[in-house]
Scaffold this motif. Sequence first.
Motif, PDB file in Angstrom:
ATOM      1  N   PHE A   1       3.732   2.469  10.464  1.00 33.59           N
ATOM      2  CA  PHE A   1       3.479   3.682   9.693  1.00 33.59           C
ATOM      3  C   PHE A   1       2.572   4.618  10.457  1.00 33.59           C
ATOM      4  CE2 PHE A   1       4.559   0.557   6.574  1.00 33.59           C
ATOM      5  CZ  PHE A   1       5.292   1.258   5.629  1.00 33.59           C
TER       6      PHE A   1
ATOM      7  N   ALA B   1       1.238   8.376   5.156  1.00 32.36           N
ATOM      8  CA  ALA B   1       1.146   7.774   3.829  1.00 32.36           C
ATOM      9  C   ALA B   1       2.147   6.635   3.679  1.00 32.36           C
ATOM     10  CB  ALA B   1       1.384   8.845   2.765  1.00 32.36           C
ATOM     11  N   GLU B   2       2.059   5.952   2.542  1.00 30.87           N
ATOM     12  CA  GLU B   2       2.932   4.805   2.307  1.00 30.87           C
ATOM     13  C   GLU B   2       4.389   5.219   2.118  1.00 30.87           C
ATOM     14  OE1 GLU B   2       1.735   6.281  -1.631  1.00 30.87           O
ATOM     15  OE2 GLU B   2       0.502   5.652   0.035  1.00 30.87           O
TER      16      GLU B   2
ATOM     17  N   ASN C   1       8.234   4.070   0.349  1.00 31.90           N
ATOM     18  CA  ASN C   1       8.817   3.395  -0.804  1.00 31.90           C
ATOM     19  C   ASN C   1      10.234   2.968  -0.471  1.00 31.90           C
ATOM     20  OD1 ASN C   1       6.579   4.906  -1.799  1.00 31.90           O
ATOM     21  ND2 ASN C   1       7.351   4.610  -3.839  1.00 31.90           N
TER      22      ASN C   1
ATOM     23  N   ALA D   1       6.582  -0.560  -2.603  1.00 32.79           N
ATOM     24  CA  ALA D   1       5.957   0.423  -1.718  1.00 32.79           C
ATOM     25  C   ALA D   1       5.026  -0.330  -0.777  1.00 32.79           C
ATOM     26  CB  ALA D   1       5.160   1.448  -2.514  1.00 32.79           C
ATOM     27  N   ILE D   2       4.835   0.215   0.410  1.00 33.92           N
ATOM     28  CA  ILE D   2       3.996  -0.467   1.392  1.00 33.92           C
ATOM     29  C   ILE D   2       3.490   0.528   2.427  1.00 33.92           C
ATOM     30  CG2 ILE D   2       5.872  -1.094   2.971  1.00 33.92           C
ATOM     31  CD1 ILE D   2       4.445  -3.912   3.068  1.00 33.92           C
ATOM     32  N   GLY D   3       2.393   0.173   3.084  1.00 35.34           N
ATOM     33  CA  GLY D   3       1.935   0.953   4.225  1.00 35.34           C
ATOM     34  C   GLY D   3       0.780   1.867   3.916  1.00 35.34           C
ATOM     35  N   GLY D   4       0.656   2.871   4.753  1.00 35.06           N
ATOM     36  CA  GLY D   4      -0.418   3.841   4.661  1.00 35.06           C
ATOM     37  C   GLY D   4      -1.263   3.793   5.916  1.00 35.06           C
TER      38      GLY D   4
ATOM     39  N   THR E   1       2.997  -3.255   9.596  1.00 35.76           N
ATOM     40  CA  THR E   1       2.981  -4.059   8.380  1.00 35.76           C
ATOM     41  C   THR E   1       4.312  -4.766   8.173  1.00 35.76           C
ATOM     42  OG1 THR E   1       1.537  -2.416   7.343  1.00 35.76           O
ATOM     43  CG2 THR E   1       2.600  -3.985   5.894  1.00 35.76           C
TER      44      THR E   1
ATOM     45  N   TRP F   1      15.059   4.159   1.873  1.00 32.86           N
ATOM     46  CA  TRP F   1      13.630   4.327   2.137  1.00 32.86           C
ATOM     47  C   TRP F   1      13.238   5.779   2.058  1.00 32.86           C
ATOM     48  CZ3 TRP F   1      12.492   2.753   7.909  1.00 32.86           C
ATOM     49  CH2 TRP F   1      13.390   3.366   8.768  1.00 32.86           C
TER      50      TRP F   1
ATOM     51  N   MET G   1       9.456   8.448   2.702  1.00 34.65           N
ATOM     52  CA  MET G   1       8.046   8.617   3.089  1.00 34.65           C
ATOM     53  C   MET G   1       7.449   9.792   2.333  1.00 34.65           C
ATOM     54  SD  MET G   1       6.458   6.609   5.117  1.00 34.65           S
ATOM     55  CE  MET G   1       5.077   7.449   5.865  1.00 34.65           C
TER      56      MET G   1
ATOM     57  N   MET H   1       7.718   6.561   8.941  1.00 37.72           N
ATOM     58  CA  MET H   1       7.799   5.113   8.840  1.00 37.72           C
ATOM     59  C   MET H   1       8.825   4.638   9.865  1.00 37.72           C
ATOM     60  SD  MET H   1       8.558   2.643   5.518  1.00 37.72           S
ATOM     61  CE  MET H   1       9.467   3.937   4.712  1.00 37.72           C
TER      62      MET H   1
END
Length: 158
Positions: free
Chosen positions: A62, A65-66, A68, A97-100, A105, A127, A129, A134
Amino acid sequence: NDAVTSAHMPSNTIVQVVQTFKNDTDSTSSGSFADISGFTVSITPSATSSKILYSGHLYLGFSGAEGNFRLTRTVGGSATEIGNSSVVDDDADGAFAIGGGSQYTPATFSFLDSPNTTSAITYGLKWHMHSGTMYLNRTWDNGWFHGASSITAMEIKV
């Protein structure tokens, strides 16, 4: 005939397993959900009562931001999003959702589907962002790590 078929197996038996890998890298900066190109798995259930355990492991980087994700099921050309939030907001909600931030990750997911069909099913992922980018199968800086992501579908006799 001595052939063992799914009809001979007890309930809660895994009847078949299919898996796909994506070794190449991909990325999205999109503010709307889009399919992850070339990352699907297809399975044809042997009975309408079968359940499909759909799972995956993703290697993600990433820069921002995260992100989804939404899980999808396609049967006969008709796509359905499955396992998502009951309140679906195009800007945010999905199955997970993941990351940031600038990071690498790994992510995993699983969903037990009841497709009620013996037609071929294709499972995939969308997906999205919020801002930034991402990356699939690489770090945010295209540095030291490149991975392979996989998705698996298992038919379970009910």
